[in-house]
Design a protein around this motif. Structure first.
Motif, PDB file in Angstrom:
ATOM      1  N   SER A 107       0.767  -1.165   0.057  1.00  0.00           N
ATOM      2  CA  SER A 107       0.051  -0.084   0.026  1.00  0.00           C
ATOM      3  C   SER A 107       0.710   1.122  -0.137  1.00  0.00           C
ATOM      4  CB  SER A 107      -0.857  -0.057   1.336  1.00  0.00           C
ATOM      5  OG  SER A 107       0.019   0.297   2.352  1.00  0.00           O
ATOM      6  N   GLY A 108       0.254   2.360  -0.276  1.00  0.00           N
ATOM      7  CA  GLY A 108       0.802   3.498  -0.296  1.00  0.00           C
ATOM      8  C   GLY A 108       1.565   4.001   1.174  1.00  0.00           C
ATOM      9  N   ALA A 109       0.470   3.739   2.150  1.00  0.00           N
ATOM     10  CA  ALA A 109       1.073   3.890   3.527  1.00  0.00           C
ATOM     11  C   ALA A 109       2.346   3.390   3.972  1.00  0.00           C
ATOM     12  CB  ALA A 109       0.014   3.694   4.667  1.00  0.00           C
ATOM     13  N   GLU A 110       2.357   1.938   3.485  1.00  0.00           N
ATOM     14  CA  GLU A 110       3.561   1.204   3.926  1.00  0.00           C
ATOM     15  C   GLU A 110       4.768   1.644   3.087  1.00  0.00           C
ATOM     16  OE1 GLU A 110       2.683  -3.390   4.138  1.00  0.00           O
ATOM     17  OE2 GLU A 110       0.955  -2.503   3.152  1.00  0.00           O
ATOM     18  N   SER A 133      -0.940  17.631   2.722  1.00  0.00           N
ATOM     19  CA  SER A 133      -0.473  16.609   2.156  1.00  0.00           C
ATOM     20  C   SER A 133      -1.002  15.415   2.524  1.00  0.00           C
ATOM     21  CB  SER A 133       1.401  16.386   2.443  1.00  0.00           C
ATOM     22  OG  SER A 133       1.240  16.269   3.943  1.00  0.00           O
ATOM     23  N   PHE A 134      -1.086  14.202   2.028  1.00  0.00           N
ATOM     24  CA  PHE A 134      -1.532  12.972   2.209  1.00  0.00           C
ATOM     25  C   PHE A 134      -0.528  11.846   2.144  1.00  0.00           C
ATOM     26  CE2 PHE A 134      -3.735   9.035   2.214  1.00  0.00           C
ATOM     27  CZ  PHE A 134      -4.549   8.998   3.228  1.00  0.00           C
ATOM     28  N   HIS A 135      -0.197  11.197   3.164  1.00  0.00           N
ATOM     29  CA  HIS A 135       0.799  10.010   2.831  1.00  0.00           C
ATOM     30  C   HIS A 135       0.536   8.832   3.528  1.00  0.00           C
ATOM     31  CE1 HIS A 135       3.905  13.059   1.413  1.00  0.00           C
ATOM     32  NE2 HIS A 135       3.482  13.808   2.209  1.00  0.00           N
ATOM     33  N   VAL A 218       9.855  11.679  -2.817  1.00  0.00           N
ATOM     34  CA  VAL A 218       8.784  12.214  -3.722  1.00  0.00           C
ATOM     35  C   VAL A 218       7.625  11.119  -3.635  1.00  0.00           C
ATOM     36  CG1 VAL A 218       8.101  12.706  -6.302  1.00  0.00           C
ATOM     37  CG2 VAL A 218      10.003  13.631  -5.041  1.00  0.00           C
ATOM     38  N   ASP A 219       6.507  11.371  -3.140  1.00  0.00           N
ATOM     39  CA  ASP A 219       5.357  10.363  -2.807  1.00  0.00           C
ATOM     40  C   ASP A 219       4.721  10.406  -4.177  1.00  0.00           C
ATOM     41  OD1 ASP A 219       3.162   9.207  -2.454  1.00  0.00           O
ATOM     42  OD2 ASP A 219       2.757   9.716  -0.298  1.00  0.00           O
ATOM     43  N   GLU A 220       4.937   9.535  -5.163  1.00  0.00           N
ATOM     44  CA  GLU A 220       4.194   9.512  -6.390  1.00  0.00           C
ATOM     45  C   GLU A 220       2.994   8.313  -5.927  1.00  0.00           C
ATOM     46  OE1 GLU A 220       4.994  10.798  -9.924  1.00  0.00           O
ATOM     47  OE2 GLU A 220       6.834  11.725  -9.420  1.00  0.00           O
ATOM     48  N   VAL A 221       2.659   7.981  -4.984  1.00  0.00           N
ATOM     49  CA  VAL A 221       1.406   7.033  -4.907  1.00  0.00           C
ATOM     50  C   VAL A 221       0.495   7.273  -5.831  1.00  0.00           C
ATOM     51  CG1 VAL A 221      -0.291   5.921  -3.227  1.00  0.00           C
ATOM     52  CG2 VAL A 221       2.165   6.162  -2.539  1.00  0.00           C
ATOM     53  N   GLN A 222       0.048   8.474  -6.002  1.00  0.00           N
ATOM     54  CA  GLN A 222      -0.950   8.696  -6.724  1.00  0.00           C
ATOM     55  C   GLN A 222      -0.929   9.119  -8.188  1.00  0.00           C
ATOM     56  OE1 GLN A 222      -5.591  11.109  -6.230  1.00  0.00           O
ATOM     57  NE2 GLN A 222      -4.277  10.497  -4.351  1.00  0.00           N
ATOM     58  N   THR A 223       0.274   9.935  -8.218  1.00  0.00           N
ATOM     59  CA  THR A 223       0.615  10.672  -9.350  1.00  0.00           C
ATOM     60  C   THR A 223       1.475   9.700 -10.217  1.00  0.00           C
ATOM     61  OG1 THR A 223       2.449  11.640  -8.392  1.00  0.00           O
ATOM     62  CG2 THR A 223       0.608  13.088  -8.660  1.00  0.00           C
ATOM     63  N   ALA A 247       2.355   2.991  -5.250  1.00  0.00           N
ATOM     64  CA  ALA A 247       1.377   2.279  -4.966  1.00  0.00           C
ATOM     65  C   ALA A 247       0.167   2.340  -6.188  1.00  0.00           C
ATOM     66  CB  ALA A 247       0.835   2.303  -3.352  1.00  0.00           C
ATOM     67  N   LYS A 248      -0.794   2.967  -5.757  1.00  0.00           N
ATOM     68  CA  LYS A 248      -2.087   2.796  -6.167  1.00  0.00           C
ATOM     69  C   LYS A 248      -2.009   2.174  -7.784  1.00  0.00           C
ATOM     70  CE  LYS A 248      -4.643   6.283  -3.813  1.00  0.00           C
ATOM     71  NZ  LYS A 248      -3.880   7.154  -2.779  1.00  0.00           N
ATOM     72  N   GLY A 249      -1.662   3.041  -8.718  1.00  0.00           N
ATOM     73  CA  GLY A 249      -1.843   2.682 -10.068  1.00  0.00           C
ATOM     74  C   GLY A 249      -0.834   1.423 -10.423  1.00  0.00           C
TER      75      GLY A 249
HETATM   76  C1  LIG Z   1      -3.327   7.188  -1.456  1.00  0.00           C
HETATM   77  C2  LIG Z   1      -2.290   7.702  -1.010  1.00  0.00           C
HETATM   78  C3  LIG Z   1      -1.444   7.206   0.043  1.00  0.00           C
HETATM   79  C4  LIG Z   1      -1.893   6.266   0.975  1.00  0.00           C
HETATM   80  O1  LIG Z   1      -2.120   5.044   0.230  1.00  0.00           O
HETATM   81  P1  LIG Z   1      -2.813   3.869   0.820  1.00  0.00           P
HETATM   82  O2  LIG Z   1      -2.496   2.642  -0.232  1.00  0.00           O
HETATM   83  O3  LIG Z   1      -4.433   4.052   0.922  1.00  0.00           O
HETATM   84  O4  LIG Z   1      -2.079   3.325   2.265  1.00  0.00           O
HETATM   85  C5  LIG Z   1      -0.152   7.894   0.226  1.00  0.00           C
HETATM   86  N1  LIG Z   1       0.290   9.084  -0.582  1.00  0.00           N
HETATM   87  C6  LIG Z   1      -0.452   9.224  -1.492  1.00  0.00           C
HETATM   88  C7  LIG Z   1      -0.034  10.417  -2.077  1.00  0.00           C
HETATM   89  C8  LIG Z   1      -1.681   8.800  -1.703  1.00  0.00           C
HETATM   90  O5  LIG Z   1      -2.475   9.494  -2.709  1.00  0.00           O
END
Ligand SMILES: *Cc1c(COP(=O)(O)O)cnc(C)c1O
Length: 392
Positions: A107-110, A133-135, A218-223, A247-249
């Protein structure tokens, strides 16, 4: 047997924790950029599982990869390496284009947690993050999430985290020094309201990290993974991260996260310092390989930029729209007031799935495989919802 949405919702309420509120939709199936609920209603999907379903729903490449891998070798834990994991690692490092090391998680959080532990290995405790921000929601990643409404109920969290305003270069310079272990950015703050960082701010972030010795995370979990028209959004600013989080995509709907630490930062975690039973599982890696292959074969980076053009042309002058911000297939419709939830609800009634990351913004993160027809129909419905909800 579940027969309708109402029944599904009441069963959910009885058995599932209320962390999201009761879901407005009870979905049955999906195909491409369309989903159907248990009442048989059809929707165009502009949310794509929150920027996860890059290849839409039920993509044959993912179905084939996952099905095949499950029949060969479904899970090994980290006691063994395997072909999909080795192949994915080579591919990701090729895309990043510099030597480094990957830690796989789910996951993104991990992915953020992993980077927090790497930052700790520097011996410096201060972490600098951005407001809005969201991490993630785990206690470590939540500590870096610049949204008091999300973290305040769980304090005390990690100590020595400080926040600076996005796009405030003077504030960034004032907020960092040689005691800062790391600086965390999202090129576009997705959960914060699809708020893009300026190219200048991203470049300055890189510079300040060079000057202070901080790790540039650089948190690119979403981008990440083609959503903004490049593999990674940092490429638009011509900078290089020290740590890249994905993560995500990446898995196209199968859970997988990655913390990619470049250069010397890839060597800070030795044996016994971290782990994940499911992380980098063969099936997840096979799904990610399928996603990366289809992104290349189908030209989905270019498609993300076309999607942006089509959305901007259709929505920029819609009633109540004051701005369309973001990049590629990650856009925020900024409204003339705090009625985004009303637009989200109206759109759903009309047959369109979107969401409101905050009270004044509608987020559009459609699958990159969306057809012109589905895009046009979704935009018609969105225009209608925006008109219906616009202030007089
Ligand atoms: C969604 C998101 C996270 C968290 O991802 P999870 O898989 O829900 O833990 C972290 N960083 C960013 C930028 C996100 O958009």
């Amino acid at each position: 047997m579940m027969t309708n949405t109402q029944e599904g919702q009441s069963r959910w309420k009885n058995a599932v924790m209320d962390t999201y509120g009761t879901p407005k939709l009870v979905l049955e199936r999906g195909a491409g950029a369309r989903v159907w609920d248990v009442d048989g209603r059809e929707y165009v999907d502009f949310l794509a599982g929150i920027a996860v379903n890059i290849l839409g729903h039920a993509h044959p490449a993912i179905i084939e990869a996952v099905t095949k891998q499950m029949g060969i070798l479904g899970h090994t834990s980290n006691f063994a390496a395997h072909r999909p994991g080795l192949e994915l690692s080579d591919k990701l490092m090729e895309l990043v284009g510099r030597p480094g090391k990957i830690f796989y998680c789910n996951s993104g959080a991990e992915a953020n947690e992993t980077a927090i532990k790497i930052a700790r290995r520097t011996g410096k405790s201060n972490i600098v993050s951005l407001t809005h921000s969201f991490h993630g929601r785990t206690t470590g990643s939540l500590s870096l999430t610049g949204q008091p409404i999300k973290y305040e109920p769980f304090q005390p969290l990690l100590p020595d985290v400080s926040f600076v305003e996005p796009n405030d270069i003077a504030g960034l310079r004032a907020g960092m020094n040689n005691q800062s272990s790391s600086l965390w950015i999202e090129p576009i703050q997705g959960e914060g309201g699809v708020l893009p960082l300026t190219k200048e701010f991203i470049q300055e972030s890189r510079k300040v990290c060079d000057e202070t010795g901080a790790i540039f995370v650089v948190d690119e979990v979403q981008t990440g993974i083609a959503r903004t028209g490049k593999w990674f959004a940092y490429e638009h600013a011509q900078v290089q991260p020290d740590i890249l989080l994905l993560a995500k995509g990446l898995g196209g709907g199968i859970p997988i996260g990655a913390c990619i630490a470049l250069g010397e930062y890839g060597d800070l975690m030795g044996p016994g310092t971290h782990g994940s039973t499911f992380g980098g599982n063969p099936v997840s890696c096979a799904a990610a390989l399928a996603v990366l292959r289809v992104v290349e074969e189908d030209g989905l980076m270019a498609r993300a930029l076309e999607i942006e053009k089509i959305i901007r042309a259709a929505i920029t002058n819609a009633p109540g729209v004051v701005d369309v911000r973001g990049q590629g297939a990650m856009l925020g419709i900024v409204l003339a007031g705090n009625y985004a939830v009303a637009v989200e609800n109206r759109a759903r009634e009309l047959g369109l799935v979107t969401n409101a990351p905050n009270a004044g913004v509608i987020r559009l993160v459609p699958p990159l495989v969306i057809t012109d027809e589905d895009l046009a129909q979704g935009l018609e419905l969105l225009f209608q919802a925006l008109s219906d909800c616009a202030p007089e």
